[in-house]
Motif scaffolding. Structure first.
Motif, PDB file in Angstrom:
ATOM      1  N   GLY A  83       0.767  -1.239   0.000  1.00  0.00           N
ATOM      2  CA  GLY A  83       0.000   0.000   0.000  1.00  0.00           C
ATOM      3  C   GLY A  83       0.802   1.295   0.000  1.00  0.00           C
ATOM      4  O   GLY A  83       0.290   2.349  -0.364  1.00  0.00           O
ATOM      5  N   PHE A 125      -4.034 -11.033  -0.555  1.00  0.00           N
ATOM      6  CA  PHE A 125      -4.120 -10.977   0.905  1.00  0.00           C
ATOM      7  C   PHE A 125      -4.497  -9.551   1.277  1.00  0.00           C
ATOM      8  O   PHE A 125      -4.611  -8.688   0.415  1.00  0.00           O
ATOM      9  CB  PHE A 125      -2.785 -11.393   1.535  1.00  0.00           C
ATOM     10  CG  PHE A 125      -1.624 -10.516   1.127  1.00  0.00           C
ATOM     11  CD1 PHE A 125      -0.997 -10.701  -0.103  1.00  0.00           C
ATOM     12  CD2 PHE A 125      -1.178  -9.493   1.946  1.00  0.00           C
ATOM     13  CE1 PHE A 125       0.062  -9.880  -0.499  1.00  0.00           C
ATOM     14  CE2 PHE A 125      -0.116  -8.676   1.569  1.00  0.00           C
ATOM     15  CZ  PHE A 125       0.498  -8.871   0.343  1.00  0.00           C
ATOM     16  N   GLU A 131       0.467   5.173   7.326  1.00  0.00           N
ATOM     17  CA  GLU A 131       1.589   5.958   6.816  1.00  0.00           C
ATOM     18  C   GLU A 131       1.532   7.336   7.457  1.00  0.00           C
ATOM     19  O   GLU A 131       0.472   7.952   7.545  1.00  0.00           O
ATOM     20  CB  GLU A 131       1.525   6.118   5.275  1.00  0.00           C
ATOM     21  CG  GLU A 131       1.269   4.848   4.468  1.00  0.00           C
ATOM     22  CD  GLU A 131       2.374   3.792   4.547  1.00  0.00           C
ATOM     23  OE1 GLU A 131       3.472   4.103   5.053  1.00  0.00           O
ATOM     24  OE2 GLU A 131       2.122   2.650   4.114  1.00  0.00           O
ATOM     25  N   ARG A 258      14.204  -6.109   5.957  1.00  0.00           N
ATOM     26  CA  ARG A 258      12.958  -5.849   5.236  1.00  0.00           C
ATOM     27  C   ARG A 258      13.109  -6.173   3.743  1.00  0.00           C
ATOM     28  O   ARG A 258      14.197  -6.158   3.192  1.00  0.00           O
ATOM     29  CB  ARG A 258      12.485  -4.406   5.417  1.00  0.00           C
ATOM     30  CG  ARG A 258      12.383  -3.966   6.847  1.00  0.00           C
ATOM     31  CD  ARG A 258      11.101  -4.436   7.499  1.00  0.00           C
ATOM     32  NE  ARG A 258       9.927  -3.906   6.825  1.00  0.00           N
ATOM     33  CZ  ARG A 258       8.852  -4.645   6.512  1.00  0.00           C
ATOM     34  NH1 ARG A 258       8.811  -5.914   6.829  1.00  0.00           N
ATOM     35  NH2 ARG A 258       7.831  -4.116   5.914  1.00  0.00           N
ATOM     36  N   LEU A 260      11.594  -4.653   1.092  1.00  0.00           N
ATOM     37  CA  LEU A 260      11.334  -3.595   0.128  1.00  0.00           C
ATOM     38  C   LEU A 260      12.471  -2.579   0.252  1.00  0.00           C
ATOM     39  O   LEU A 260      13.010  -2.385   1.339  1.00  0.00           O
ATOM     40  CB  LEU A 260       9.970  -2.925   0.421  1.00  0.00           C
ATOM     41  CG  LEU A 260       8.826  -3.916   0.708  1.00  0.00           C
ATOM     42  CD1 LEU A 260       7.632  -3.231   1.346  1.00  0.00           C
ATOM     43  CD2 LEU A 260       8.395  -4.601  -0.582  1.00  0.00           C
ATOM     44  N   ALA A 277       6.548 -13.046  10.124  1.00  0.00           N
ATOM     45  CA  ALA A 277       6.117 -11.657  10.339  1.00  0.00           C
ATOM     46  C   ALA A 277       4.613 -11.506  10.137  1.00  0.00           C
ATOM     47  O   ALA A 277       4.070 -11.891   9.110  1.00  0.00           O
ATOM     48  CB  ALA A 277       6.866 -10.730   9.392  1.00  0.00           C
ATOM     49  N   GLY A 300       5.953   4.191   8.308  1.00  0.00           N
ATOM     50  CA  GLY A 300       4.671   3.491   8.290  1.00  0.00           C
ATOM     51  C   GLY A 300       4.851   2.003   8.528  1.00  0.00           C
ATOM     52  O   GLY A 300       5.968   1.521   8.728  1.00  0.00           O
ATOM     53  N   ILE A 303       0.076  -4.472   8.573  1.00  0.00           N
ATOM     54  CA  ILE A 303      -0.169  -5.755   9.233  1.00  0.00           C
ATOM     55  C   ILE A 303      -0.915  -6.644   8.246  1.00  0.00           C
ATOM     56  O   ILE A 303      -1.873  -6.192   7.611  1.00  0.00           O
ATOM     57  CB  ILE A 303      -1.022  -5.535  10.509  1.00  0.00           C
ATOM     58  CG1 ILE A 303      -0.197  -4.785  11.577  1.00  0.00           C
ATOM     59  CG2 ILE A 303      -1.534  -6.863  11.067  1.00  0.00           C
ATOM     60  CD1 ILE A 303      -1.009  -4.358  12.797  1.00  0.00           C
ATOM     61  N   ARG A 307      -2.832 -13.302   8.416  1.00  0.00           N
ATOM     62  CA  ARG A 307      -1.970 -13.851   9.476  1.00  0.00           C
ATOM     63  C   ARG A 307      -2.515 -13.472  10.843  1.00  0.00           C
ATOM     64  O   ARG A 307      -2.599 -14.307  11.748  1.00  0.00           O
ATOM     65  CB  ARG A 307      -0.539 -13.332   9.313  1.00  0.00           C
ATOM     66  CG  ARG A 307       0.076 -13.892   8.047  1.00  0.00           C
ATOM     67  CD  ARG A 307       1.527 -13.545   7.881  1.00  0.00           C
ATOM     68  NE  ARG A 307       1.907 -13.886   6.496  1.00  0.00           N
ATOM     69  CZ  ARG A 307       3.083 -13.680   5.967  1.00  0.00           C
ATOM     70  NH1 ARG A 307       4.050 -13.137   6.696  1.00  0.00           N
ATOM     71  NH2 ARG A 307       3.336 -14.014   4.721  1.00  0.00           N
TER      72      ARG A 307
HETATM   73  P1  HAM Z   1       5.590  -6.151   4.086  1.00  0.00           P
HETATM   74  O1  HAM Z   1       6.475  -6.579   5.201  1.00  0.00           O
HETATM   75  O2  HAM Z   1       5.972  -6.542   2.719  1.00  0.00           O
HETATM   76  O3  HAM Z   1       5.501  -4.579   4.208  1.00  0.00           O
HETATM   77  O4  HAM Z   1       4.114  -6.665   4.352  1.00  0.00           O
HETATM   78  C1  HAM Z   1       3.473  -6.412   5.576  1.00  0.00           C
HETATM   79  C2  HAM Z   1       2.720  -7.647   6.036  1.00  0.00           C
HETATM   80  O5  HAM Z   1       1.830  -8.090   5.010  1.00  0.00           O
HETATM   81  C3  HAM Z   1       3.580  -8.855   6.323  1.00  0.00           C
HETATM   82  O6  HAM Z   1       4.142  -8.782   7.616  1.00  0.00           O
HETATM   83  C4  HAM Z   1       2.593  -9.998   6.211  1.00  0.00           C
HETATM   84  O7  HAM Z   1       1.851 -10.136   7.401  1.00  0.00           O
HETATM   85  C5  HAM Z   1       1.647  -9.488   5.140  1.00  0.00           C
HETATM   86  N1  HAM Z   1       1.943 -10.171   3.867  1.00  0.00           N
HETATM   87  C6  HAM Z   1       2.901  -9.876   2.970  1.00  0.00           C
HETATM   88  N2  HAM Z   1       2.845 -10.734   1.942  1.00  0.00           N
HETATM   89  C7  HAM Z   1       1.841 -11.593   2.191  1.00  0.00           C
HETATM   90  C8  HAM Z   1       1.267 -12.714   1.511  1.00  0.00           C
HETATM   91  N3  HAM Z   1       1.721 -13.110   0.322  1.00  0.00           N
HETATM   92  N4  HAM Z   1       0.221 -13.371   2.079  1.00  0.00           N
HETATM   93  C9  HAM Z   1      -0.269 -12.969   3.279  1.00  0.00           C
HETATM   94  N5  HAM Z   1       0.224 -11.924   3.966  1.00  0.00           N
HETATM   95  C10 HAM Z   1       1.265 -11.235   3.432  1.00  0.00           C
HETATM   96  C11 HAM Z   1       4.787  -3.786   3.364  1.00  0.00           C
HETATM   97  O8  HAM Z   1       3.997  -4.185   2.561  1.00  0.00           O
HETATM   98  C12 HAM Z   1       5.027  -2.312   3.581  1.00  0.00           C
HETATM   99  N6  HAM Z   1       4.218  -1.557   2.608  1.00  0.00           N
HETATM  100  C13 HAM Z   1       4.732  -1.901   5.002  1.00  0.00           C
HETATM  101  C14 HAM Z   1       4.997  -0.452   5.219  1.00  0.00           C
HETATM  102  C15 HAM Z   1       4.080   0.537   5.258  1.00  0.00           C
HETATM  103  N7  HAM Z   1       6.177   0.096   5.338  1.00  0.00           N
HETATM  104  C16 HAM Z   1       6.033   1.410   5.464  1.00  0.00           C
HETATM  105  N8  HAM Z   1       4.770   1.694   5.398  1.00  0.00           N
END
Ligand code: HAM
Length: 423
Positions: A83, A125, A131, A258, A260, A277, A300, A303, A307
């Motif tokens: 997002g 998901f 943010e 991380r 990204l 995670a 930001g 969650i 999960r």
């Molecule tokens: P991310 O760690 O890639 O961060 O994803 C955040 C959470 O999304 C993960 O901890 C996991 O719970 C869930 N998630 C990711 N991929 C999957 C999947 N394939 N199936 C189910 N759950 C999943 C971000 O996306 C960043 N945008 C977070 C962020 C916001 N950083 C700064 N602002």
């Protein structure tokens, strides 16, 4: 003909599970509103370029996992894999920065990554994300983390471990990258194939490798923390100090990097035993300018709701939304009156479930019992004829007959009686 099934990696969220989703959303909405966060809804697909530039071409998300397609005008679009990039695009395009101050935004919705499906990992998901744009202050780091902690606690998950690291500035990471590559190069042949590939493309991600041999090699690897400038280290110390002041416990994980590319300084994850995670995030001070906006510090997290809810389902009974009244009726006139009464009760704020089966009273009563309603309202020919209704409290079996107008004239009493039954 073979029946059509949901696409691999996607799933239906059925009514029996939806109570958890609604509960989490209500709690999050409330906690975030109290902290002056506002909801934002951005499109679920964007120009592919946004993610390539925003998330980084060397990441798995962009390199392997994006749902990218050409539209009928040959433009490349991508279903959002996360997002943050879309929110930042909107922040720049809608000039939210011109409002001055800090923009506090949150969102919830589906994300798409072409990953290998398994427990807690899907191709579609959902994320709840936050943010906070426009503040480089360490308090912003702590405020955003504290809100995630509050939400996780309020929904009933307090056993997650908050892992923290600092990724420093870009300059810190450039220096560390070189140090790490110099260390790993002699072991190149022993690394797992993914890590070998990452050695040139994205060496920091090697720290995340789960391969046993790679882990062993990494044991003596230089740590990112040692490459941080004094300023970056001081900043991280302040974040940790303020977290402790709030009573938030964390575990340092010097290998947390991380997945990204946009992160700098504070990075964190909420780890579970079962799914790894459950959430993660961090500071991304360079992203807004990278995407063409003004220099803007930001932080930001997101969650993963599948999960989170997967864990809740094991811990808590299903939250159910039960009707106040279950209306049983039989005979044309009675059925019409029951329909009307259900509407009147709903308009007065009650939850009323109308049995439409027209089946024998006995069958309707069984369904009334199973519905979990507080009371049953019964209308047959005799009641319809005299504008009466039977009120039966399902808990005690106590039953009384009254005029329909009397029932509708004592709504406050009914409300209290139902509250007493539910208490
Ligand atoms: P991310 O760690 O890639 O961060 O994803 C955040 C959470 O999304 C993960 O901890 C996991 O719970 C869930 N998630 C990711 N991929 C999957 C999947 N394939 N199936 C189910 N759950 C999943 C971000 O996306 C960043 N945008 C977070 C962020 C916001 N950083 C700064 N602002």
């Amino acid at each position: 003909m073979a029946s059509i099934q949901a696409v691999r990696g996607t799933r239906d969220i059925l009514p029996e599970e939806i109570g958890y989703w609604q509960q989490v959303e209500t709690i999050a909405r409330d906690i975030l509103a109290r902290a002056a966060f506002k909801e934002i809804r951005t499109p679920i697909f964007e120009q592919t370029d946004l993610f390539e530039r925003g998330i980084g071409e060397a990441t798995d998300v962009v390199g392997k996992e994006m749902y990218t397609f050409l539209d009928k005008g040959d433009r490349s679009n991508t279903l959002r894999p996360e997002g943050t990039a879309g929110v930042v695009r909107s922040y720049i395009e809608q000039k939210l920065h011109a409002q001055g101050g800090v923009q506090r935004l949150w969102y919830m919705g589906p994300m798409f990554r072409y990953e290998r499906p398994q427990a807690g990992r899907q191709r579609q998901f959902h994320q709840l994300g936050l943010e906070m744009l426009g503040s480089a202050d360490v308090r912003a780091d702590v405020e955003s983390i504290a809100l995630a902690v509050d939400i996780l606690k309020a929904v009933g998950l307090d056993e997650l471990v908050l892992e923290m690291n600092s990724l420093g500035t870009k300059a810190d990471r450039v220096q560390y990258r070189e140090t790490l590559v110099n260390y790993l190069r002699p072991y190149q042949a022993d690394l797992d194939p993914d890590s070998q590939d990452r050695l040139t493309r994205n060496p920091l991600r090697i720290l995340d490798s789960k391969a046993a041999k790679t882990q062993e090699i990494l044991q003596d690897a230089p740590l990112l923390g040692n490459s941080l400038s004094d300023e970056s280290q001081t900043r991280f110390e302040k974040v940790k100090g303020l977290l402790s002041d709030l009573g938030i416990t964390y575990k340092l994980n010097p290998k947390l990097v991380r997945g990204l590319d946009y992160y700098s300084h504070t990075a964190f994850e909420f780890q579970s035993v079962q799914f790894g995670a459950v959430g993660g995030g961090g500071r991304y001070d360079g992203l807004v300018s990278e995407l063409g906006g003004p220099e803007t510090a930001a932080i930001g997290w997101a969650i993963g709701l599948e999960r989170l809810i997967g864990l809740l389902q094991q811990l808590q009974p299903k939250p159910e939304s039960q009707a106040d009244f279950y209306l049983v009726s039989r005979g044309e006139q009675a059925e019409a009156q029951a329909l009307k009464m259900a509407q009147q009760l709903r308009q007065a704020g009650f939850k009323a479930e109308l049995d439409l089966s027209g089946s024998a009273f006995g069958k309707q009563f069984k369904r009334a019992d199973r519905s979990g309603a507080a009371a049953c309202l019964i209308l047959g020919d005799a009641e319809a004829e005299n504008q009466q209704v039977q009120l039966k409290w399902l808990g005690t079996g106590e039953q009384s007959e009254m005029a329909q107008t009397d029932l509708l004239g004592q709504l406050d009493e009914l409300r209290s009686a139902i509250a007493a039954v539910r208490a």
